[in-house]
Design an enzyme around this catalytic site. Sequence first.
Site, PDB file in Angstrom:
ATOM      1  N   GLU A 143       0.789  -1.228   0.000  1.00 32.53           N
ATOM      2  CA  GLU A 143       0.000   0.000   0.000  1.00 32.53           C
ATOM      3  C   GLU A 143       0.824   1.283   0.000  1.00 32.53           C
ATOM      4  O   GLU A 143       0.648   2.158   0.857  1.00 32.53           O
ATOM      5  CB  GLU A 143      -0.966  -0.004   1.197  1.00 32.53           C
ATOM      6  CG  GLU A 143      -1.989  -1.121   1.108  1.00 32.53           C
ATOM      7  CD  GLU A 143      -3.055  -1.075   2.187  1.00 32.53           C
ATOM      8  OE1 GLU A 143      -4.108  -1.684   1.993  1.00 32.53           O
ATOM      9  OE2 GLU A 143      -2.819  -0.421   3.232  1.00 32.53           O
ATOM     10  N   GLU A 231      -5.859  -8.075  -0.275  1.00 35.26           N
ATOM     11  CA  GLU A 231      -6.582  -7.959   0.992  1.00 35.26           C
ATOM     12  C   GLU A 231      -8.044  -7.682   0.684  1.00 35.26           C
ATOM     13  O   GLU A 231      -8.355  -6.863  -0.175  1.00 35.26           O
ATOM     14  CB  GLU A 231      -6.038  -6.814   1.859  1.00 35.26           C
ATOM     15  CG  GLU A 231      -4.607  -6.959   2.318  1.00 35.26           C
ATOM     16  CD  GLU A 231      -4.144  -5.758   3.137  1.00 35.26           C
ATOM     17  OE1 GLU A 231      -5.010  -5.008   3.660  1.00 35.26           O
ATOM     18  OE2 GLU A 231      -2.926  -5.555   3.263  1.00 35.26           O
TER      19      GLU A 231
END
Length: 477
Positions: A143, A231
């Site tokens: 991320e 995710e």
Amino acid sequence: MAADTANGGLGQLENHYKTFITEQDFAEIAAAGLNFVRIPLGYWAIETRDNEPFLAKTSWTYFLKAIQWARKYGLRINLDYHALPGSQNGWNHSGRLGTIGVLNGPMGYANAQRSLDYIRILAEFISQPQYKDVVVMFGVTNEPQGPTFGQENLVRYYLQAYNLVRTAGGTGTGNGPMISFHEGFAGLDKWVGMFVGSDRTGLDIHPYLCFGGQSADPTRTPPFGLTVAGEFSLAINDCGLYVNGVGLGTRYEGTYQGSGPAIGPCDPWTDYATWSDSMKADIQSFALSSMDALQNYFFWTWKIGNSSVTGKVESPQWSYQLGLQQGWMPLDPRSAAGTCDPSQPFVGPLSAWQTGGAGANTLQPDFTNSYTWPPTSLSSAGAVSTLPSYVASGTPITLPAPTFTDKSGKPINAGSGWLNTQDNAGMYEPQPQCNYLDPWVNPTVPPPAPLCTAAARRADVAPPSQITPPPTPRPRP
């Protein structure tokens, strides 16, 4: 915790490593019909420097145990480099909640240098023949906050990481792990045409519904190649203990900073003991739909610990294990096939170069020449030629291997920790007599003096006369 010396200081964290995820969990994961585990690893698994408040090297010991358990139960590992020096996104799971210090601010280049070193060190270990068939995927950065430092600089960083991982794997294609790039919150369409001719690269996207609006990204595999939901969870709102961070509240209850009016109380969403069979069936339907739509996915997370206050899980829609136990997670994930569309949604096959075949590792010169390293300018800092940088003069760290013996007591070769002996460049380290800021410094702080810049040493960038004038730095969001 470090200050709590009476109870063991940072060493208390090791008790968590010892007890939270064990071999039993790996056995249950395999029994649940799953075939992969995605394991987040912070840079402190390798080392810490100066006063960085992390427990150094201990998590590596337990990652080695995870490799053993994965091998035993037939699972594969996606190693995800989750926390970088200075933070790549400013969120707590990057090491500290606060500012972004990778590719941003006065230490943004030095932190990126150091981060790339750690990618190289990890790649050298997992590319060894003893591990390459278990740790088959490497998420090189979790991320990264692309909107802060720009996709161009993110691509430059990713290209450098790609080269380091493939160098660690040795010569030829098909060596080393598949490389996973998080899309940096740019959207999948921004990556079309990138890394064409690379050797086994894929995109990682995290399609959570609970933190914002609905995703408009397609479920079909885009032209980049393999795309994985690295995710996702079953949460359709942000209810749950510390889902947003410790003490930060929730959007659903209107207590999260900057959120709108309250929608309602979170108790009905967290007290799973009161859920009816109908509600559990609805949640399972959502799970099946998500699995079918995403195709390739990792659920966040396998397990949530019990609250020390209530004695039960307070974020139930984030626990795969609890869903199995309580009846809202499918006992066989393969039953999800066809939930959304009875036809086969996969558009394939992937091109040969995307799977390590013909044409792999033949990146086009127009791409590589457009995204050379280092960047010319960083957000919140300006020209890289004026920023602190490290020098590649240190001895690279070699991660230790586990110790094994056969039944007769004879040692088993578990690898040296460093596959490619031709990969002998130095490790980046501070230069004596030069000033550096704390890696976690606020990005608005000006660079120190005297500077230890790459341009001054002619080490990592072209001579000043060849440096393109930087664009005006983007404001921080």
